[in-house]
Every structure is written in structure tokens, then in C-alpha cells.
Scaffold this active site. Structure first.
Site, PDB file in Angstrom:
ATOM      1  N   ASN A 115       0.707  -1.071   0.015  1.00  0.00           N
ATOM      2  CA  ASN A 115       0.062   0.230   0.046  1.00  0.00           C
ATOM      3  C   ASN A 115       0.855   1.142   0.019  1.00  0.00           C
ATOM      4  O   ASN A 115       1.548   1.420   0.946  1.00  0.00           O
ATOM      5  CB  ASN A 115      -0.907  -0.146   1.141  1.00  0.00           C
ATOM      6  CG  ASN A 115      -1.660   1.173   1.275  1.00  0.00           C
ATOM      7  OD1 ASN A 115      -1.855   2.029   0.386  1.00  0.00           O
ATOM      8  ND2 ASN A 115      -2.713   1.197   2.460  1.00  0.00           N
ATOM      9  N   LYS A 144       0.221   4.029  -0.333  1.00  0.00           N
ATOM     10  CA  LYS A 144      -0.467   5.443   0.271  1.00  0.00           C
ATOM     11  C   LYS A 144      -0.472   6.688  -0.413  1.00  0.00           C
ATOM     12  O   LYS A 144      -0.226   6.533  -1.777  1.00  0.00           O
ATOM     13  CB  LYS A 144      -0.007   5.575   1.687  1.00  0.00           C
ATOM     14  CG  LYS A 144      -0.295   4.206   2.619  1.00  0.00           C
ATOM     15  CD  LYS A 144      -0.250   4.481   3.758  1.00  0.00           C
ATOM     16  CE  LYS A 144      -0.288   3.115   4.570  1.00  0.00           C
ATOM     17  NZ  LYS A 144      -0.299   3.210   6.115  1.00  0.00           N
ATOM     18  N   GLU A 183      -7.026   4.553   7.923  1.00  0.00           N
ATOM     19  CA  GLU A 183      -6.967   6.011   7.611  1.00  0.00           C
ATOM     20  C   GLU A 183      -8.049   6.424   6.943  1.00  0.00           C
ATOM     21  O   GLU A 183      -8.433   7.669   7.126  1.00  0.00           O
ATOM     22  CB  GLU A 183      -5.634   6.193   6.714  1.00  0.00           C
ATOM     23  CG  GLU A 183      -4.277   6.176   7.449  1.00  0.00           C
ATOM     24  CD  GLU A 183      -3.189   5.415   6.934  1.00  0.00           C
ATOM     25  OE1 GLU A 183      -3.194   5.287   5.550  1.00  0.00           O
ATOM     26  OE2 GLU A 183      -2.117   4.863   7.278  1.00  0.00           O
ATOM     27  N   GLU A 207      -5.113  -5.047  10.539  1.00  0.00           N
ATOM     28  CA  GLU A 207      -4.231  -3.862  10.679  1.00  0.00           C
ATOM     29  C   GLU A 207      -4.553  -3.010  12.034  1.00  0.00           C
ATOM     30  O   GLU A 207      -5.279  -2.318  11.984  1.00  0.00           O
ATOM     31  CB  GLU A 207      -4.299  -2.944   9.596  1.00  0.00           C
ATOM     32  CG  GLU A 207      -4.123  -3.699   8.360  1.00  0.00           C
ATOM     33  CD  GLU A 207      -3.671  -2.582   7.388  1.00  0.00           C
ATOM     34  OE1 GLU A 207      -2.435  -2.898   6.722  1.00  0.00           O
ATOM     35  OE2 GLU A 207      -4.104  -1.585   6.975  1.00  0.00           O
ATOM     36  N   GLY A 249       2.531   2.391  10.680  1.00  0.00           N
ATOM     37  CA  GLY A 249       3.374   3.631  10.786  1.00  0.00           C
ATOM     38  C   GLY A 249       3.983   4.174  11.980  1.00  0.00           C
ATOM     39  O   GLY A 249       4.701   5.114  11.912  1.00  0.00           O
TER      40      GLY A 249
HETATM   41  P1  13P Z   1       2.970   0.451   7.546  1.00  0.00           P
HETATM   42  O1  13P Z   1       3.474  -0.839   7.067  1.00  0.00           O
HETATM   43  O2  13P Z   1       3.639   1.563   7.313  1.00  0.00           O
HETATM   44  O3  13P Z   1       2.973   0.663   9.181  1.00  0.00           O
HETATM   45  O4  13P Z   1       1.637   0.500   7.126  1.00  0.00           O
HETATM   46  C1  13P Z   1       0.694  -0.524   7.132  1.00  0.00           C
HETATM   47  C2  13P Z   1      -0.549  -0.132   6.324  1.00  0.00           C
HETATM   48  O5  13P Z   1      -1.510   0.603   6.707  1.00  0.00           O
HETATM   49  C3  13P Z   1      -0.904  -1.044   5.258  1.00  0.00           C
HETATM   50  O6  13P Z   1      -2.305  -0.648   4.755  1.00  0.00           O
END
Ligand code: 13P
Length: 249
Positions: free
Chosen positions: A10, A12, A96, A164, A170
Site C-alpha cells: 500500500n 498510500k 486511515e 491492521e 506507521g
Molecule cells: P505501515 O507498514 O507503514 O505500518 O502501514 C501499514 C498499512 O497501513 C498498510 O495498509
């Protein structure tokens, strides 16, 4: 059981045409295992470009969509448009979207139903916040979110569930393999009791939240961890190590 290992990247709201194009091209040259399904999810403005740049065996996912095919919904995109750009998956219910953009369970459920009806595969995300975990509400939160998704799914072969935990996303705080396994196993039990044994046995439940090359192998060894949804590390060369988490090196 034979659930195929599934790793999603992802991306983002990160990268540029140049950097994401280079990343996509590098994945095409990497030694990726045949027994692992790989999907990457660029910002939607780059869906077509990344589809054209990637090798065909890697699928492309959008990060969000709206719940109807077209209309006066400024700023939104539909599953029909996502498919038109060559993508075949969608991430829905990401934390998110839930917590930064205030998407409700109801809206997420409607999006799941519409995306599946349009023929997209859905990576449906669930997960508790830190205060919910500390209050002992993890299962309640995760099951309630899963319930809304399940109520909107007819064909489970097109769905991957992503657990998650919000406190792990993050933050650099990966859930321990035991923490991930515990919830994944409970989610599978919930599916067995509420949907059916066949679905519970076959649906991939993947883990997301600060997965790195350093943490992926032990997590991938857990019985109910069927892959990963990777944020930050999917933008780095270590993503290939994460895709190879189940391979003997
Ligand atoms: P991170 O791997 O940056 O913690 O993000 C996880 C995530 O939200 C994947 O959709």
C-alpha cells in the site's frame, strides 16, 4: 487448506511518477515466488501508469472508491473506472479512511458490496485503536467491523481480510507474531461461526502494521497469517524480502 500467500504493497499518498515507475519496474526484475500473490496499490492518479509499467503477474489495487458507478460526486472514483485503468483490486476500510477521513462502517459496507458487484477483488481492513486494545475491546471492535464487511459479501473468493491494528500502522511497533496469530485465529473462528467453515478455511487473513524485512519471517510462520499489507516498507527494496517471507533462503 492451501491458502495462497498474499502480499500487498500500500503505497498510500507517496511517491511520484518517476519514483513509483522505478519501483514498479524493479519489481518486474525481482525474483518473486510463484506461490505468492502480489498486489501493489499506487495513488489512483497513477493506476494506469503503474499497470502499464508492472509485469502482468503483479496485480494493481486502488486505495479507495465510492459506492456507485458514476454521478455528481466530485473527487471520487468508481470501481468501473478503476477496472478501466487495468486494476483488479481495491483496499477498503483502511484505518486511515476510517479515522482520518471519518468513513463509517455503513459506508465501508456499501463500498464493499458495490466493488464486489463490479468484479473487483476487495482487501477489506479491520483493526482496533490503542485505547480499544488497552480497554480489552479488541475482539469486539474487530468482530463488529468484520460483521459489516461479511454482511456485504456474497462471493468470498474475491475477498482478503487485512487485520491492521491502528497502533501498529506507521509506528514502527509491529504486533508480535503471537498477537497477530491470536486475532487472526479468532477472526477465522468468527467466520466459521458466522459465515461457514469453508469460507473460514479458505479466506486469506493478512496482517498489516509496521511489517519489515526484519519482522516478516516470524509473522509469516504463524498458522493463520496468510500474508501482509505493507505500507512504508513496500516503497523500499526490502518489499521483495517481505514477498519472499515464506521462502527458504
Ligand atoms: P505501515 O507498514 O507503514 O505500518 O502501514 C501499514 C498499512 O497501513 C498498510 O495498509
Amino acid at each position: 487448506m492451501g491458502r495462497k500467500f498474499f502480499v500487498g504493497g500500500n503505497w498510500k499518498m507517496n511517491g511520484s511518477k518517476k519514483t513509483l515507475g522505478e519501483l514498479a519496474a524493479s519489481l518486474g526484475k525481482a525474483n518473486l515466488p510463484e506461490d505468492t500473490e502480489v498486489v501493489v496499490s499506487p495513488p489512483f492518479i497513477y493506476l494506469s501508469y503503474i499497470r502499464d509499467t508492472l509485469v502482468s503477474k503483479i496485480a494493481v489495487a486502488a486505495q479507495n472508491c465510492y459506492k456507485v458507478p458514476s454521478g455528481a460526486f466530485t473527487g471520487e472514483i468508481s470501481p468501473a473506472m478503476i477496472k478501466d485503468c487495468g486494476a483488479s483490486w481495491i483496499i477498503l476500510g483502511h484505518s486511515e479512511r476510517r479515522h482520518v477521513f471519518g468513513e463509517s462502517d455503513e459506508l465501508i459496507g456499501q463500498k464493499v458490496a458495490h466493488a464486489l458487484a463490479e468484479g473487483l477483488g476487495v482487501i477489506a481492513c479491520v483493526g482496533e485503536k490503542l485505547d480499544e486494545r488497552e480497554a480489552g475491546s479488541t475482539e469486539k471492535v474487530v468482530f463488529a467491523q468484520t460483521r459489516v464487511i461479511a454482511d456485504n459479501v456474497k462471493d468470498w473468493s474475491k475477498v482478503v481480510l487485512a487485520y491492521e491494528p491502528v497502533w501498529a500502522i506507521g509506528t514502527g511497533k509491529t504486533a508480535s507474531p503471537q498477537q497477530a496469530q491470536e486475532i487472526h485465529e479468532k477472526m477465522r473462528h468468527w467466520l466459521k461461526d458466522n459465515v461457514g467453515k469453508e469460507v473460514a478455511d479458505s479466506v486469506r487473513i493478512i496482517y498489516g502494521g509496521s511489517v519489515t524485512a526484519a519482522t516478516c519471517r516470524e509473522l509469516a510462520g504463524m498458522a493463520d497469517v496468510d500474508g501482509f499489507l505493507v505500507g512504508g516498507a513496500s516503497l523500499k527494496p526490502e518489499f521483495v524480502h517481505i514477498i519472499r517471507a515464506r521462502q527458504k533462503e
